[in-house]
Design an enzyme around this catalytic site. Structure first.
Site, PDB file in Angstrom:
ATOM      1  NE  ARG A 224      -4.234  -1.462   0.107  1.00 39.97           N
ATOM      2  CZ  ARG A 224      -4.346  -2.485  -0.748  1.00 39.97           C
ATOM      3  NH1 ARG A 224      -3.387  -2.714  -1.627  1.00 39.97           N
ATOM      4  NH2 ARG A 224      -5.406  -3.260  -0.747  1.00 39.97           N
ATOM      5  CG  HIS A 272      -3.018  -0.540  -6.899  1.00 39.57           C
ATOM      6  ND1 HIS A 272      -3.467   0.110  -5.780  1.00 39.57           N
ATOM      7  CD2 HIS A 272      -3.051  -1.865  -6.595  1.00 39.57           C
ATOM      8  CE1 HIS A 272      -3.773  -0.782  -4.843  1.00 39.57           C
ATOM      9  NE2 HIS A 272      -3.538  -1.996  -5.319  1.00 39.57           N
TER      10      HIS A 272
HETATM   11  P1  NDP Z   1      -1.767 -11.747   4.873  1.00 36.10           P
HETATM   12  O1  NDP Z   1      -2.726 -11.229   5.885  1.00 36.10           O
HETATM   13  O2  NDP Z   1      -1.940 -13.116   4.346  1.00 36.10           O
HETATM   14  O3  NDP Z   1      -0.274 -11.642   5.428  1.00 36.10           O
HETATM   15  C1  NDP Z   1       0.206 -10.496   6.067  1.00 36.10           C
HETATM   16  C2  NDP Z   1       1.614 -10.769   6.576  1.00 36.10           C
HETATM   17  O4  NDP Z   1       2.115  -9.548   7.156  1.00 36.10           O
HETATM   18  C3  NDP Z   1       1.650 -11.829   7.685  1.00 36.10           C
HETATM   19  O5  NDP Z   1       2.806 -12.597   7.571  1.00 36.10           O
HETATM   20  C4  NDP Z   1       1.704 -10.962   8.960  1.00 36.10           C
HETATM   21  O6  NDP Z   1       2.326 -11.596  10.067  1.00 36.10           O
HETATM   22  C5  NDP Z   1       2.564  -9.812   8.489  1.00 36.10           C
HETATM   23  N1  NDP Z   1       2.370  -8.643   9.347  1.00 36.10           N
HETATM   24  C6  NDP Z   1       1.218  -7.981   9.621  1.00 36.10           C
HETATM   25  N2  NDP Z   1       1.447  -6.981  10.488  1.00 36.10           N
HETATM   26  C7  NDP Z   1       2.772  -7.031  10.775  1.00 36.10           C
HETATM   27  C8  NDP Z   1       3.609  -6.263  11.620  1.00 36.10           C
HETATM   28  N3  NDP Z   1       3.139  -5.255  12.368  1.00 36.10           N
HETATM   29  N4  NDP Z   1       4.920  -6.590  11.692  1.00 36.10           N
HETATM   30  C9  NDP Z   1       5.408  -7.624  10.951  1.00 36.10           C
HETATM   31  N5  NDP Z   1       4.668  -8.382  10.126  1.00 36.10           N
HETATM   32  C10 NDP Z   1       3.361  -8.085  10.043  1.00 36.10           C
HETATM   33  O7  NDP Z   1      -1.791 -10.667   3.684  1.00 36.10           O
HETATM   34  P2  NDP Z   1      -1.564 -10.943   2.125  1.00 36.10           P
HETATM   35  O8  NDP Z   1      -0.220 -11.573   1.952  1.00 36.10           O
HETATM   36  O9  NDP Z   1      -2.731 -11.630   1.552  1.00 36.10           O
HETATM   37  O10 NDP Z   1      -1.572  -9.443   1.547  1.00 36.10           O
HETATM   38  C11 NDP Z   1      -0.708  -8.424   2.019  1.00 36.10           C
HETATM   39  C12 NDP Z   1      -1.112  -7.064   1.448  1.00 36.10           C
HETATM   40  O11 NDP Z   1      -0.770  -6.963   0.082  1.00 36.10           O
HETATM   41  C13 NDP Z   1      -2.618  -6.779   1.447  1.00 36.10           C
HETATM   42  O12 NDP Z   1      -3.081  -6.381   2.714  1.00 36.10           O
HETATM   43  C14 NDP Z   1      -2.718  -5.660   0.430  1.00 36.10           C
HETATM   44  O13 NDP Z   1      -2.579  -4.400   1.064  1.00 36.10           O
HETATM   45  C15 NDP Z   1      -1.518  -5.896  -0.490  1.00 36.10           C
HETATM   46  N6  NDP Z   1      -1.963  -6.268  -1.853  1.00 36.10           N
HETATM   47  C16 NDP Z   1      -1.551  -5.507  -2.930  1.00 36.10           C
HETATM   48  C17 NDP Z   1      -1.957  -5.839  -4.224  1.00 36.10           C
HETATM   49  C18 NDP Z   1      -1.489  -5.070  -5.410  1.00 36.10           C
HETATM   50  O14 NDP Z   1      -1.966  -5.301  -6.539  1.00 36.10           O
HETATM   51  N7  NDP Z   1      -0.536  -4.178  -5.285  1.00 36.10           N
HETATM   52  C19 NDP Z   1      -2.841  -6.994  -4.466  1.00 36.10           C
HETATM   53  C20 NDP Z   1      -3.152  -7.760  -3.292  1.00 36.10           C
HETATM   54  C21 NDP Z   1      -2.745  -7.388  -2.031  1.00 36.10           C
HETATM   55  P3  NDP Z   1       1.678 -12.927  10.739  1.00 36.10           P
HETATM   56  O15 NDP Z   1       1.933 -14.017   9.719  1.00 36.10           O
HETATM   57  O16 NDP Z   1       2.446 -13.119  11.977  1.00 36.10           O
HETATM   58  O17 NDP Z   1       0.210 -12.645  10.926  1.00 36.10           O
END
Ligand code: NDP
Length: 309
Positions: A224, A272
């Protein structure tokens, strides 16, 4: 009882077609033609008008049209007790991994420099970086980060990841939590951000983070725009501490014409598009979730509102 499509900036035709193809009897309405508000049980939304979701007294589930839910959670007037569901789709996961791989390879094979050389008709060989010598650090080891990590590993890159809670991904060095962030950053020649946007991750790509990366590190942000402090990136590129960046997401989208990222020689801009939602592939899971909600079951892929993802 009905499903409401509420995504003012998205064309609804294809969504309506593919959702109805899953269930020809589906009572699907497209905002603002909602009909009686008390008939709406399920809202499919993307960047809805803030305050709108609280107007539906029998609402049971708010479903995101994408992987992220930050666009829903930014609404200060969310109806309490309503589940929020996200998408999880293998095609989108593959698309994102492809994007990250492309960005990493364009950097290691120096395609950005070749392109600039070409504009100047300059014949200049440049030695590629070898994957074995490149350490890619992925912030976020969720659905997207873990898959990108596996793919990069297969190509011979040294891959590490950082998440909130400890994770195990074969062949990948994994760090977890704020205390491990410095150590994770210190070894990453390429930093990839695939974090959800939450209170804890907003602005995480800032000068403090960049300073901890090795000299000449490269940044890829496909999560994002609000993860990045844009002025800090420009300063890190201008000082030479970072060698370049590939950005798919921005604080303001579309990126304004006057924005310095457009013409920066070390920044690649993509609109995007890293991983686009395809109504055809996700319609089945949305309609299934709607059926679950109607039969009193919890929807799949519900997010934790407290955590923000
Ligand atoms: P998930 O919820 O599957 O994974 C998120 C990961 O981030 C997890 O490993 C989580 O840790 C980690 N995380 C969250 N908060 C923290 C923190 N404070 N410190 C360290 N690690 C953290 O999300 P997705 O992989 O499905 O998607 C990620 C993001 O990608 C989406 O939210 C979206 O914003 C973006 N996106 C962008 C797209 C684009 O076209 N550019 C398309 C699709 C998504 P834990 O495993 O411990 O929970």
């Amino acid at each position: 009882m009905a499903m409401l499509f509420m995504a003012p900036k998205v064309r609804s035709d294809s969504w309506v077609k593919h959702l109805r193809a899953q269930d020809c009897g589906l009572d699907l309405r497209v905002w603002p033609e909602t009909g009686p508000a008390d008939e709406i049980e399920f809202i499919l939304c993307w960047k809805h008008p803030l305050g709108e979701l609280k107007k539906y007294p029998n609402l049971k589930c708010i479903a995101s049209l994408g992987f992220g839910v930050d666009h829903i959670l930014r609404d200060p007037d969310l109806p309490p007790g309503v589940s929020i569901a996200r998408l999880v789709d293998e095609f989108m996961v593959h698309a994102m991994s492809e994007y990250i791989l492309t960005a990493v390879l364009c950097h290691t094979r120096q395609f950005d420099r070749f392109q600039q050389d070409q504009f100047q008709k300059k014949w200049q060989t440049r030695r590629p970086l070898r994957p074995q010598n490149v350490r890619v650090g992925i912030m976020g080891l969720g659905h997207l980060g873990a898959d990108a990590a596996r793919l990069l590993r297969l190509l011979g890159f040294q891959v590490s990841g950082w998440s909130r809670t400890p994770k195990h991904v074969e062949g990948i060095t994994a760090w977890a939590g704020p205390d491990a962030m410095e150590e994770f950053l210190a070894q990453a020649n390429v930093l990839v951000c695939l974090l959800p946007l939450t209170r804890a991750t907003q602005g995480i790509l800032n000068s403090r983070t960049f300073t901890r990366l090795p000299e000449g590190a490269y940044l890829i942000n496909a999560a994002r725009g609000e993860h990045l402090v844009e002025a800090d990136l420009l300063a890190a590129l201008d000082s030479g501490h970072l060698s370049g960046a590939c950005l798919d997401v921005f604080r303001e989208e579309p990126l304004p014409e006057s924005h310095p990222f457009w013409s920066h020689p070390r920044i690649t801009v993509t609109p995007h598009s890293a991983s686009l939602t395809d109504p055809r592939t996700v319609a089945p899971q949305i309609v299934e979730n709607y059926r679950r909600v109607r039969s009193g079951l919890a929807p799949r892929h519900v997010i934790d509102i407290e955590k923000g993802y």
